[in-house]
Design an enzyme around this catalytic site. Structure first.
Site, PDB file in Angstrom:
ATOM      1  N   ARG A 140      -4.231   7.384  -1.879  1.00 58.57           N
ATOM      2  CA  ARG A 140      -4.570   6.234  -1.045  1.00 58.57           C
ATOM      3  C   ARG A 140      -3.330   5.857  -0.251  1.00 58.57           C
ATOM      4  O   ARG A 140      -2.251   6.381  -0.501  1.00 58.57           O
ATOM      5  CB  ARG A 140      -5.083   5.065  -1.894  1.00 58.57           C
ATOM      6  CG  ARG A 140      -4.271   4.872  -3.167  1.00 58.57           C
ATOM      7  CD  ARG A 140      -4.118   3.485  -3.568  1.00 58.57           C
ATOM      8  NE  ARG A 140      -3.510   2.685  -2.534  1.00 58.57           N
ATOM      9  CZ  ARG A 140      -2.205   2.684  -2.250  1.00 58.57           C
ATOM     10  NH1 ARG A 140      -1.348   3.431  -2.912  1.00 58.57           N
ATOM     11  NH2 ARG A 140      -1.728   1.911  -1.291  1.00 58.57           N
ATOM     12  N   GLY A 141      -3.521   4.948   0.722  1.00 59.05           N
ATOM     13  CA  GLY A 141      -2.419   4.616   1.622  1.00 59.05           C
ATOM     14  C   GLY A 141      -2.545   5.515   2.849  1.00 59.05           C
ATOM     15  O   GLY A 141      -2.689   6.742   2.724  1.00 59.05           O
TER      16      GLY A 141
ATOM     17  N   ARG B 103     -13.014   7.904   4.457  1.00 67.17           N
ATOM     18  CA  ARG B 103     -12.662   6.468   4.537  1.00 67.17           C
ATOM     19  C   ARG B 103     -12.546   6.095   6.019  1.00 67.17           C
ATOM     20  O   ARG B 103     -11.952   6.842   6.792  1.00 67.17           O
ATOM     21  CB  ARG B 103     -11.350   6.164   3.781  1.00 67.17           C
ATOM     22  CG  ARG B 103     -11.490   6.366   2.269  1.00 67.17           C
ATOM     23  CD  ARG B 103     -10.315   5.784   1.507  1.00 67.17           C
ATOM     24  NE  ARG B 103     -10.367   4.336   1.446  1.00 67.17           N
ATOM     25  CZ  ARG B 103      -9.374   3.596   0.956  1.00 67.17           C
ATOM     26  NH1 ARG B 103      -8.268   4.161   0.509  1.00 67.17           N
ATOM     27  NH2 ARG B 103      -9.474   2.278   0.931  1.00 67.17           N
TER      28      ARG B 103
ATOM     29  N   GLN C  81      -3.360  -2.578  -6.443  1.00 66.60           N
ATOM     30  CA  GLN C  81      -2.331  -1.639  -5.961  1.00 66.60           C
ATOM     31  C   GLN C  81      -0.911  -2.179  -6.170  1.00 66.60           C
ATOM     32  O   GLN C  81       0.061  -1.431  -6.089  1.00 66.60           O
ATOM     33  CB  GLN C  81      -2.531  -1.351  -4.462  1.00 66.60           C
ATOM     34  CG  GLN C  81      -3.706  -0.459  -4.138  1.00 66.60           C
ATOM     35  CD  GLN C  81      -4.962  -1.252  -3.843  1.00 66.60           C
ATOM     36  OE1 GLN C  81      -5.135  -2.359  -4.340  1.00 66.60           O
ATOM     37  NE2 GLN C  81      -5.857  -0.702  -3.051  1.00 66.60           N
TER      38      GLN C  81
ATOM     39  N   ASP D 147      -3.035  -0.006   8.048  1.00 66.59           N
ATOM     40  CA  ASP D 147      -3.984   1.115   8.089  1.00 66.59           C
ATOM     41  C   ASP D 147      -4.329   1.516   9.512  1.00 66.59           C
ATOM     42  O   ASP D 147      -4.655   2.662   9.793  1.00 66.59           O
ATOM     43  CB  ASP D 147      -5.258   0.775   7.323  1.00 66.59           C
ATOM     44  CG  ASP D 147      -5.084   1.162   5.878  1.00 66.59           C
ATOM     45  OD1 ASP D 147      -4.358   0.445   5.177  1.00 66.59           O
ATOM     46  OD2 ASP D 147      -5.612   2.221   5.484  1.00 66.59           O
TER      47      ASP D 147
ATOM     48  N   ASN E 196      -4.855  -4.189   7.425  1.00 67.85           N
ATOM     49  CA  ASN E 196      -4.160  -3.775   6.198  1.00 67.85           C
ATOM     50  C   ASN E 196      -4.971  -4.319   5.030  1.00 67.85           C
ATOM     51  O   ASN E 196      -5.980  -5.007   5.221  1.00 67.85           O
ATOM     52  CB  ASN E 196      -2.716  -4.295   6.180  1.00 67.85           C
ATOM     53  CG  ASN E 196      -1.907  -3.672   5.056  1.00 67.85           C
ATOM     54  OD1 ASN E 196      -1.926  -2.453   4.885  1.00 67.85           O
ATOM     55  ND2 ASN E 196      -1.223  -4.473   4.262  1.00 67.85           N
TER      56      ASN E 196
HETATM   57  O1  MRU Z   1      -7.186   0.918   0.076  1.00 69.11           O
HETATM   58  P1  MRU Z   1      -5.775   1.454   0.104  1.00 69.11           P
HETATM   59  O2  MRU Z   1      -5.063   1.293  -1.189  1.00 69.11           O
HETATM   60  O3  MRU Z   1      -5.717   2.859   0.657  1.00 69.11           O
HETATM   61  O4  MRU Z   1      -5.039   0.520   1.165  1.00 69.11           O
HETATM   62  C1  MRU Z   1      -3.694   0.797   1.458  1.00 69.11           C
HETATM   63  C2  MRU Z   1      -3.057  -0.209   2.331  1.00 69.11           C
HETATM   64  O5  MRU Z   1      -3.650  -1.194   2.732  1.00 69.11           O
HETATM   65  C3  MRU Z   1      -1.641   0.087   2.751  1.00 69.11           C
HETATM   66  O6  MRU Z   1      -0.912  -1.092   2.941  1.00 69.11           O
HETATM   67  C4  MRU Z   1      -1.638   0.898   4.056  1.00 69.11           C
HETATM   68  O7  MRU Z   1      -2.484   2.008   3.957  1.00 69.11           O
HETATM   69  C5  MRU Z   1      -0.275   1.365   4.400  1.00 69.11           C
HETATM   70  S1  MRU Z   1       0.328   2.570   3.264  1.00 69.11           S
HETATM   71  C6  MRU Z   1       1.886   3.013   3.746  1.00 69.11           C
END
Ligand code: MRU
Length: 336
Positions: free
Chosen positions: A55-56, A89, A184, A224, A234
């Site tokens: 994720r991220g 996603r 997270q 994101d 985000n």
């Molecule tokens: O749902 P996730 O855990 O994938 O969401 C991640 C985030 O919101 C992060 O802040 C974003 O992807 C930046 S990661 C460097």
């Protein structure tokens, strides 16, 4: 990223490829155990992204790039591979950026994917270098979700300036939002612990209290997807932290590489926001389980309007307002 295994520090990435297999630190299992998930088919890759083994935004992008290389090995057409991965996603722009990149280099397979991964990680290191001067010795920094090495491959985006500041000898203390419902924040705490950076985990709804007390000097989060006017998506809960930061006179920065900017989206209103399964909110493994029959909503991201943003830390330097003009200028240079 530095990870302590059996008492010894080792360097590892959160996603890499080895002999035609994609290896991922299984982020669903952290911080309890360090388990490596192996993706050997295109379906494995799609599963890993959808179910948040990885994720991220930037790490999702790298995984998709490797996924395209794997699909090439397996004789899957580029269009089919792209279609499968695009459906995993919807919000992280890096996913679509990586797929488009690999469509242009499909026949180069693993070499192209490896180049993509190395480039993203180098961008993250540079975000650290450009963002580090924002952190003064003794600063207390709040971050939301995990925008660390796990979310990128290495270094992180929001955590990169913090890592660089710490490694250069500055004292940094991090307030880590727990980040409901997927928590997270535990991943961020795990990274900080491995790196030896002082921190505390706080409930999401405590951030305003700490800001009001004067305990937070700076906020840095990841993104994101960033629109051309600087509005950005985000993790859900980012928007309210930004409003609170402005109210309390605290600088609020987003850190992200060029791969997260969407040159086709003018403002945050057009960013697709993922809504995940209500089970993530209603799951019964809670101290107080929700009453049977109640429904839940589970938007995974929110949009922060640019007026709450002090600046955007990128691999090219920091973008300040006016965002529309400065983002367009940077994208013209970076995407040519
Ligand atoms: O749902 P996730 O855990 O994938 O969401 C991640 C985030 O919101 C992060 O802040 C974003 O992807 C930046 S990661 C460097």
């Amino acid at each position: 990223m530095r990870v302590i295994v059996n008492g010894k520090p080792i360097e590892m990435r959160s996603v890499w490829a080895e002999n035609g297999v994609i290896k991922l630190i299984d982020q669903r299992k952290l911080p309890r155990e360090l388990v490596i998930f192996e993706a050997r088919t295109l379906d494995d890759v799609a599963f890993a992204i959808k179910e948040m083994v990885v994720r991220g935004a930037p790490a999702i992008g790298i995984t998709a790039a490797y996924g395209m290389a794997l699909a090439h090995d397996l004789g899957i057409s580029p269009e089919e591979a792209a279609e499968v991965l695009r459906k995993t996603r919807p919000t992280a722009h890096d996913l679509f950026f990586a797929i488009d990149y690999m469509l242009k280099h499909y026949d180069e397979g693993w070499n192209a994917a490896e180049k993509y991964a190395n480039d993203v990680i180098e961008k993250a290191r540079l975000i650290g270098v450009h963002g580090e001067p924002l952190i003064e010795d003794g600063d207390r920094v709040l971050t939301h979700c995990n925008a660390g090495a796990l979310a990128v491959g290495d270094w992180g985006t929001a955590l990169a300036p913090i890592r660089v500041a710490h490694r250069s000898g500055k004292k940094v203390f991090v307030y880590v939002d727990e980040t409901r419902p997927r928590l997270q924040g535990m991943l961020t705490a795990w990274e900080l612990l491995n790196e030896g950076i002082e921190h505390v985990i706080i409930p999401d709804n405590a951030a305003g209290y700490f800001m009001w007390r004067g305990d937070i000097d700076l906020v840095i989060v990841g993104a994101d997807r960033i629109a051309l006017n600087g509005d950005f998506a985000n993790k859900i809960g980012t928007y309210e932290k930004a409003v609170l930061a402005k109210e309390n006179g605290i600088p609020f920065f987003v850190a992200a590489p060029i791969t997260t900017f969407d040159p086709n989206i003018e403002s945050g209103k057009d960013i697709p926001i993922e809504e995940r399964n209500e089970e993530e909110v209603l799951c019964v493994e809670k101290p107080i389980p929700p009453p049977k029959g109640s429904k839940a909503r589970n938007p995974a991201f929110d949009v922060t309007p640019n007026k709450y943003l002090t600046g955007i830390i990128t691999e090219y330097g920091i973008i300040y307002p006016p965002f529309k003009k400065n983002i367009k200028r940077l994208l013209r240079k970076a995407l040519k």
